[in-house]
Design a protein around this motif. Structure first.
Motif: not given
Length: 158
Positions: A88-102, A105-117
């Motif tokens: 849902l969140m990641a933009d895989p286009s090559p021109s968006r490298s920093a966006r892909l990284f962050f 990372w953010g998706a993993y934070v949300f996934a872990a928090a939501f899994a815990g909840l």
């Protein structure tokens, strides 16, 4: 969203799910979790090593069946929800490298928090306060471990 390389198709979501699965299996297992509890290191590296064990899973324990099931579901949900949130969140286009990284990372934070909840309501003596604690633990885990996933996802695209 897919890149053809050497006859295979790699996706951002696939790389994220595989990385999450490896992290959960390698560091959530009982042997590593017990080691992390028994060897408290009082520095930043020790904090990181302890966070790696957050999505603990086990097939046998002295805990109640519901608590074991809740921990196992939490570990599974971290992997599954990582795939959902990265797709849902990641933009895989090559021109968006920093966006892909962050975004990875953010998706993993949300996934872990939501899994815990979600998983907290399965355990014995479930409460809203316990669910908030599990979500907070997942958020901390995702914040400090999620960069590993983000690096792998970023590297898989380049």
């Amino acid at each position: 969203m897919a890149t053809a390389t050497a006859g295979r198709v790699r996706t951002v979501t696939g790389a994220a799910v595989l990385t999450a699965l490896v992290l959960v299996i390698a560091f959530g297992n009982p042997a590593y979790s017990d080691w992390a509890k028994d060897h408290p290191l009082n520095d930043a590296w020790g904090f990181f090593l302890k966070q790696l064990a957050w999505p603990t899973w086990s097939f046998s324990s002295d805990d109640s069946i519901r608590t074991i099931l809740a921990s196992d579901v939490k570990a599974i949900l971290v992997v599954v929800l990582t795939g959902v949130f990265v797709s849902l969140m990641a933009d895989p286009s090559p021109s968006r490298s920093a966006r892909l990284f962050f975004s990875s990372w953010g998706a993993y934070v949300f996934a872990a928090a939501f899994a815990g909840l979600l998983a907290a309501f399965i355990q014995a003596d479930a409460s809203l306060r316990g669910a908030i604690d599990w979500a907070a633990g997942g958020g901390i885990y995702g914040l400090f471990v999620g960069w590993v996933l983000a690096i792998v996802v970023f590297a898989s695209r380049h």
